[in-house]
Design a protein around this motif. Structure first.
Motif, PDB file in Angstrom:
ATOM      1  N   GLY A 260       0.772  -1.231   0.000  1.00  0.00           N
ATOM      2  CA  GLY A 260       0.000   0.000   0.000  1.00  0.00           C
ATOM      3  C   GLY A 260       0.799   1.273   0.000  1.00  0.00           C
ATOM      4  N   GLU A 261       2.137   1.186   0.013  1.00  0.00           N
ATOM      5  CA  GLU A 261       2.944   2.396  -0.028  1.00  0.00           C
ATOM      6  C   GLU A 261       4.188   2.171  -0.878  1.00  0.00           C
ATOM      7  N   ASP A 262       4.712   3.254  -1.421  1.00  0.00           N
ATOM      8  CA  ASP A 262       5.967   3.208  -2.154  1.00  0.00           C
ATOM      9  C   ASP A 262       7.106   3.487  -1.190  1.00  0.00           C
ATOM     10  N   LEU A 263       8.125   2.633  -1.201  1.00  0.00           N
ATOM     11  CA  LEU A 263       9.288   2.857  -0.345  1.00  0.00           C
ATOM     12  C   LEU A 263      10.257   3.796  -1.053  1.00  0.00           C
ATOM     13  N   ILE A 264      10.627   4.835  -0.352  1.00  0.00           N
ATOM     14  CA  ILE A 264      11.489   5.876  -0.903  1.00  0.00           C
ATOM     15  C   ILE A 264      12.804   5.963  -0.143  1.00  0.00           C
ATOM     16  N   GLU A 265      12.729   5.804   1.176  1.00  0.00           N
ATOM     17  CA  GLU A 265      13.874   5.983   2.053  1.00  0.00           C
ATOM     18  C   GLU A 265      14.152   4.714   2.856  1.00  0.00           C
ATOM     19  N   PRO A 266      15.356   4.589   3.442  1.00  0.00           N
ATOM     20  CA  PRO A 266      15.715   3.369   4.178  1.00  0.00           C
ATOM     21  C   PRO A 266      14.793   3.092   5.357  1.00  0.00           C
ATOM     22  N   LEU A 267      14.519   1.815   5.567  1.00  0.00           N
ATOM     23  CA  LEU A 267      13.804   1.374   6.753  1.00  0.00           C
ATOM     24  C   LEU A 267      14.197  -0.068   7.047  1.00  0.00           C
TER      25      LEU A 267
ATOM     26  N   TRP B 122      20.639  17.855  -5.368  1.00  0.00           N
ATOM     27  CA  TRP B 122      20.522  19.052  -4.532  1.00  0.00           C
ATOM     28  C   TRP B 122      19.194  19.080  -3.784  1.00  0.00           C
ATOM     29  N   LYS B 123      18.097  18.715  -4.470  1.00  0.00           N
ATOM     30  CA  LYS B 123      16.795  18.740  -3.808  1.00  0.00           C
ATOM     31  C   LYS B 123      16.719  17.712  -2.682  1.00  0.00           C
ATOM     32  N   SER B 124      17.338  16.550  -2.881  1.00  0.00           N
ATOM     33  CA  SER B 124      17.348  15.533  -1.827  1.00  0.00           C
ATOM     34  C   SER B 124      18.108  16.027  -0.612  1.00  0.00           C
ATOM     35  N   LEU B 125      19.229  16.700  -0.860  1.00  0.00           N
ATOM     36  CA  LEU B 125      20.015  17.260   0.242  1.00  0.00           C
ATOM     37  C   LEU B 125      19.206  18.312   0.992  1.00  0.00           C
ATOM     38  N   GLU B 126      18.590  19.218   0.257  1.00  0.00           N
ATOM     39  CA  GLU B 126      17.827  20.303   0.873  1.00  0.00           C
ATOM     40  C   GLU B 126      16.617  19.781   1.646  1.00  0.00           C
ATOM     41  N   ALA B 127      16.033  18.687   1.151  1.00  0.00           N
ATOM     42  CA  ALA B 127      14.852  18.119   1.804  1.00  0.00           C
ATOM     43  C   ALA B 127      15.207  17.255   3.008  1.00  0.00           C
ATOM     44  N   GLY B 128      16.496  17.075   3.273  1.00  0.00           N
ATOM     45  CA  GLY B 128      16.922  16.268   4.409  1.00  0.00           C
ATOM     46  C   GLY B 128      16.757  14.774   4.181  1.00  0.00           C
ATOM     47  N   ARG B 129      16.751  14.346   2.928  1.00  0.00           N
ATOM     48  CA  ARG B 129      16.626  12.922   2.630  1.00  0.00           C
ATOM     49  C   ARG B 129      17.870  12.178   3.101  1.00  0.00           C
ATOM     50  N   GLN B 130      17.705  10.883   3.378  1.00  0.00           N
ATOM     51  CA  GLN B 130      18.782  10.063   3.911  1.00  0.00           C
ATOM     52  C   GLN B 130      19.704   9.510   2.825  1.00  0.00           C
ATOM     53  N   SER B 131      19.106   9.100   1.716  1.00  0.00           N
ATOM     54  CA  SER B 131      19.903   8.367   0.727  1.00  0.00           C
ATOM     55  C   SER B 131      19.427   8.670  -0.685  1.00  0.00           C
ATOM     56  N   LEU B 132      20.340   8.446  -1.627  1.00  0.00           N
ATOM     57  CA  LEU B 132      20.009   8.495  -3.042  1.00  0.00           C
ATOM     58  C   LEU B 132      20.732   7.326  -3.694  1.00  0.00           C
ATOM     59  N   VAL B 133      19.964   6.392  -4.246  1.00  0.00           N
ATOM     60  CA  VAL B 133      20.511   5.166  -4.831  1.00  0.00           C
ATOM     61  C   VAL B 133      20.413   5.247  -6.342  1.00  0.00           C
TER      62      VAL B 133
ATOM     63  N   THR C 198      13.557   5.774   8.170  1.00  0.00           N
ATOM     64  CA  THR C 198      12.523   6.756   7.924  1.00  0.00           C
ATOM     65  C   THR C 198      11.129   6.178   8.066  1.00  0.00           C
ATOM     66  N   HIS C 199      10.341   6.734   8.970  1.00  0.00           N
ATOM     67  CA  HIS C 199       8.926   6.395   9.132  1.00  0.00           C
ATOM     68  C   HIS C 199       8.169   7.698   9.418  1.00  0.00           C
ATOM     69  N   PRO C 200       7.094   8.016   8.745  1.00  0.00           N
ATOM     70  CA  PRO C 200       6.611   7.306   7.559  1.00  0.00           C
ATOM     71  C   PRO C 200       7.437   7.659   6.329  1.00  0.00           C
ATOM     72  N   GLN C 201       7.156   7.007   5.225  1.00  0.00           N
ATOM     73  CA  GLN C 201       7.891   7.247   3.997  1.00  0.00           C
ATOM     74  C   GLN C 201       7.463   8.579   3.349  1.00  0.00           C
ATOM     75  N   PRO C 202       8.445   9.354   2.839  1.00  0.00           N
ATOM     76  CA  PRO C 202       8.102  10.600   2.144  1.00  0.00           C
ATOM     77  C   PRO C 202       7.629  10.313   0.723  1.00  0.00           C
ATOM     78  N   LEU C 203       7.174  11.360   0.045  1.00  0.00           N
ATOM     79  CA  LEU C 203       6.774  11.238  -1.351  1.00  0.00           C
ATOM     80  C   LEU C 203       7.993  11.393  -2.261  1.00  0.00           C
ATOM     81  N   PRO C 204       7.937  10.832  -3.475  1.00  0.00           N
ATOM     82  CA  PRO C 204       9.033  11.055  -4.423  1.00  0.00           C
ATOM     83  C   PRO C 204       9.167  12.537  -4.739  1.00  0.00           C
ATOM     84  N   LEU C 205      10.382  12.994  -4.914  1.00  0.00           N
ATOM     85  CA  LEU C 205      10.608  14.380  -5.283  1.00  0.00           C
ATOM     86  C   LEU C 205      10.251  14.601  -6.750  1.00  0.00           C
ATOM     87  N   PRO C 206       9.754  15.785  -7.096  1.00  0.00           N
ATOM     88  CA  PRO C 206       9.382  16.057  -8.489  1.00  0.00           C
ATOM     89  C   PRO C 206      10.529  16.693  -9.277  1.00  0.00           C
TER      90      PRO C 206
END
Length: 326
Positions: free
Chosen positions: A191-198, A236-247, A298-306
């Motif tokens: 029911g959800e898309d995984l975006i960040e580590p968990l 850059w957007k992932s960094l600014e948004a405080g995201r944990q990882s980019l794969v 990360t809980h809950p999972q964020p939305l994908p960046l646009p």
């Protein structure tokens, strides 16, 4: 956290695998397949696994080379040892990748009852998944890569049974979740898309990074799937948004064209720009193997960046140029 202190964990991952033209004439086709899929041999030089590993090293980056070992049950241990050697010689990390299509090709198969193709690991019951992961680890260790702690299923074809099978084999990290391929159909966090580590079943899942392009479509961050302006913006957007990882996803043959015989100059330019960027901005982007990052789960999972439509338009122009070149 101040802007100057922000650091994004970047995983440059390469799926290293060998494919012949079909399954009918494997032994005759294997040498050419190794040249194209592993060495990346072209008339302009070699641009495969070794090339990617060395360019990463030149920029002070450490990538993750998910290496498929089951082909060695058909073609012997030396080609696999050669792959492991070229990756390690460049100071890069070897981890486990499995394509279960090879299970019925071994002279002495791991599962004698399997007489036809199993395209995805998820097609095996839990205990057989555990056993084939164990066999993959054994083959990699014999080829010179013990201590594997990360995994990616071939074709991203894993399911919820895979995670306990990995944990039973001592594998701490998985990067098989790709919301663009199987994603929710994997049965992992339905029911959800995984975006960040968990953490799930004793394994830290680090999903392939996806984003929404200018048309709202989900796309993976892959050298051949997005333009450099999209990748740079997403970093850059992932960094600014405080995201944990980019794969980021790549393959041993990612820099070759569709024929696997010629260099793809657009893919090479994207990869070169990425390496230069990550090397120049190491204070913000840390490109290291799994287990060398500190990840906040990360809980809950964020939305994908646009991504803006104009960036997607540039990608479409580039892709058109690539198709014309083919």
């Amino acid at each position: 956290m101040s802007e100057s202190a922000r650091v994004l964990s970047v995983f440059y991952t390469v799926d290293v695998e060998v494919w012949c033209q079909g399954w009918a004439n494997l032994d005759a086709e294997f040498p050419a397949a190794f040249d194209s899929h592993i060495l990346g041999r072209t008339s302009r030089g070699d641009f495969g696994v070794g090339f990617q590993a060395e360019l990463l090293r030149e920029h002070g980056l450490e990538g993750v080379f998910f290496t498929e070992p089951l082909f060695a049950t058909r073609f012997g241990e030396q080609p696999l040892a050669d792959i492991v050697g070229m990756v390690q010689q460049a100071g890069q990390d070897v981890q486990l990748h499995l394509h279960t299509e090879w299970l019925d090709e071994a002279p002495q198969p791991l599962f004698p009852h399997i007489g036809h193709k199993r395209q995805y690991l998820r097609m095996l019951p839990p205990e057989e998944q555990r056993q084939v992961i164990e066999e993959g680890l054994r083959l990699l260790a014999k080829a010179g890569a013990p201590g594997v702690n990360a995994f990616r299923a071939g074709n991203f074809g894993f399911n919820a049974d895979t995670l306990p099978a990995l944990a039973a084999n001592g594998i701490r990290y998985d990067s098989s979740y790709n919301a663009c391929i199987f994603g929710r159909d994997s049965g992992v966090r339905p029911g959800e898309d995984l975006i960040e580590p968990l953490e799930l079943d004793g394994v830290i899942e680090v999903p392939v990074t996806i984003y929404r392009d200018g048309l709202g479509k989900l796309r993976p961050v892959q050298i051949t799937a997005c333009a450099w302006v999209e990748m740079e913006n997403l970093l850059w957007k992932s960094l600014e948004a405080g995201r944990q990882s980019l794969v980021i996803v790549s393959h041993g043959f990612e820099l070759l064209d569709a024929s696997r015989t010629r260099l793809d100059p657009i893919a090479l330019r994207r990869f070169s720009k990425l390496c230069e960027f990550l090397g120049r901005h190491r204070d913000h982007f840390r490109c290291l193997p799994f287990g060398r990052h500190t990840l906040e789960l990360t809980h809950p999972q964020p939305l994908p960046l646009p991504s803006a439509p104009w960036r997607g338009a540039l990608r479409l122009m580039e892709q058109g140029m690539r198709r014309l070149a083919y």
